[in-house]
Design an enzyme around this catalytic site. Structure first.
Site, PDB file in Angstrom:
ATOM      1  N   HIS A 179       0.854  -1.185   0.000  1.00 51.38           N
ATOM      2  CA  HIS A 179       0.000   0.000   0.000  1.00 51.38           C
ATOM      3  C   HIS A 179       0.897   1.244   0.000  1.00 51.38           C
ATOM      4  O   HIS A 179       1.660   1.455   0.945  1.00 51.38           O
ATOM      5  CB  HIS A 179      -0.918   0.015   1.228  1.00 51.38           C
ATOM      6  CG  HIS A 179      -1.901  -1.114   1.249  1.00 51.38           C
ATOM      7  ND1 HIS A 179      -2.225  -1.813   2.390  1.00 51.38           N
ATOM      8  CD2 HIS A 179      -2.626  -1.677   0.247  1.00 51.38           C
ATOM      9  CE1 HIS A 179      -3.115  -2.751   2.098  1.00 51.38           C
ATOM     10  NE2 HIS A 179      -3.369  -2.688   0.801  1.00 51.38           N
TER      11      HIS A 179
ATOM     12  N   GLU B 188       2.468  -4.634  11.458  1.00 47.27           N
ATOM     13  CA  GLU B 188       1.801  -3.356  11.235  1.00 47.27           C
ATOM     14  C   GLU B 188       2.442  -2.294  12.115  1.00 47.27           C
ATOM     15  O   GLU B 188       2.704  -2.519  13.300  1.00 47.27           O
ATOM     16  CB  GLU B 188       0.306  -3.467  11.525  1.00 47.27           C
ATOM     17  CG  GLU B 188      -0.399  -4.416  10.553  1.00 47.27           C
ATOM     18  CD  GLU B 188      -1.910  -4.320  10.617  1.00 47.27           C
ATOM     19  OE1 GLU B 188      -2.423  -3.636  11.525  1.00 47.27           O
ATOM     20  OE2 GLU B 188      -2.568  -4.926   9.763  1.00 47.27           O
TER      21      GLU B 188
ATOM     22  N   GLU C 189       1.413   3.686   3.060  1.00 44.44           N
ATOM     23  CA  GLU C 189       1.940   3.180   4.327  1.00 44.44           C
ATOM     24  C   GLU C 189       3.459   3.324   4.352  1.00 44.44           C
ATOM     25  O   GLU C 189       4.212   2.353   4.374  1.00 44.44           O
ATOM     26  CB  GLU C 189       1.474   1.739   4.533  1.00 44.44           C
ATOM     27  CG  GLU C 189      -0.047   1.669   4.683  1.00 44.44           C
ATOM     28  CD  GLU C 189      -0.603   0.261   4.699  1.00 44.44           C
ATOM     29  OE1 GLU C 189       0.172  -0.698   4.499  1.00 44.44           O
ATOM     30  OE2 GLU C 189      -1.817   0.113   4.911  1.00 44.44           O
TER      31      GLU C 189
END
Length: 277
Positions: free
Chosen positions: A136, A256, A139
């Site tokens: 992505h 994450e 990010e």
């Protein structure tokens, strides 16, 4: 003094409610800085179908300057290429860079191999750690983390030396180079969320995913099961697909990272990120 209104956010929860603020830099002050959190507001707006708006106030103080704003610290495709070029120039015998494929707009899909040369001899048993990043484009913390991982693995730290001796690290640090280059938040050049297309990536619509998947399938061709949840929303994600593809000796994780801050061990204090840490 100007108030910017960024409209149509869809999520109730936002780090903009917890102290996060947009970044700014200008030609005379080229280092990215966070705006003061007191100048940032995140709220539901009836004028935008009850979606959310992020507003921030900013004072322009130098008429001759060009100002730029960013959601988070940017990490560009150009910066990434310069970084890999600098690693190659060090001529390390345990660092290898190759082009696994190209994006739709013909940007490089780089694949890095970090390991002791002995592990690449024909017939040598390989234990592989495969790392991918930046599926992505928005990010950007993933690129900073990925660079930190690479910097450590190529270093002379005693643990890094042991890791190179026993493991083969395969790293595809930027899976969506077109989206990164174009400044997209989540999608590719053609509007696809690439992390929903691992099951059947097209060689011409999702060429970077297709290249990485072909390599992984080539390296591991044994069917297996996964304990990752069966949520339909997650179908086609990297973690779900790879967990189902690889055998029971393989493990798949998603790391994450916050866009804003980290917690100091043993405390609840949130420390905003800088580019250095």
């Amino acid at each position: 003094r100007v108030i910017f209104n960024i409209v149509n956010f869809s999520k109730t929860k936002s780090l903009y409610r917890d102290g996060m603020a947009p970044m700014v830099k200008s030609t005379s002050r080229p280092k990215w800085q966070r705006l003061p959190p007191k100048n940032v507001y995140y709220y539901r707006c009836p004028d935008h179908r009850k979606n959310y708006v992020m507003s921030f106030a900013f004072c322009f103080d130098r008429e001759e300057d060009i100002y730029q704003f960013a959601y988070c610290y940017p990490y560009t495709y150009t910066r990434f290429q310069h970084y890999l070029d600098s690693l190659q120039k060090r001529n390390m015998d345990y660092f290898f860079r190759e082009q696994l494929g190209q994006s739709v707009q013909q940007r490089q899909l780089d694949l890095l191999t970090i390991t002791s040369p002995d592990n690449l001899r024909e017939g040598a048993e390989q234990k592989v750690v495969f790392i991918t990043g930046r599926v992505h484009p928005g990010e950007t913390p993933s690129s900073f983390v990925c660079q930190g991982i690479i910097d450590f693995l190529v270093s002379q730290h005693p643990i890094a030396r042991v890791l190179r001796e026993y493991l083969v690290f395969k790293i595809a640090p930027m899976l969506n180079p077109d989206g990164v280059y174009l400044g997209n938040y989540r999608c590719s050049l053609m509007g696809f969320d690439l992390n929903r297309h691992w099951l059947d990536p097209s060689p011409w619509v999702h060429p970077t995913l297709h290249g990485v998947k072909q390599l992984i399938v080539q390296m591991y061709n044994d069917p297996s099961s996964t304990s990752f949840n069966r949520d339909a929303v997650k179908a086609g994600t990297g973690r779900r697909f790879l967990g189902g593809l690889l055998d029971h000796t393989s493990y798949c994780y998603t790391l994450e990272v916050s866009f804003y801050s980290y917690i100091i061990s043993g405390t609840t204090a949130a420390v905003p990120y800088t580019e250095e840490a």
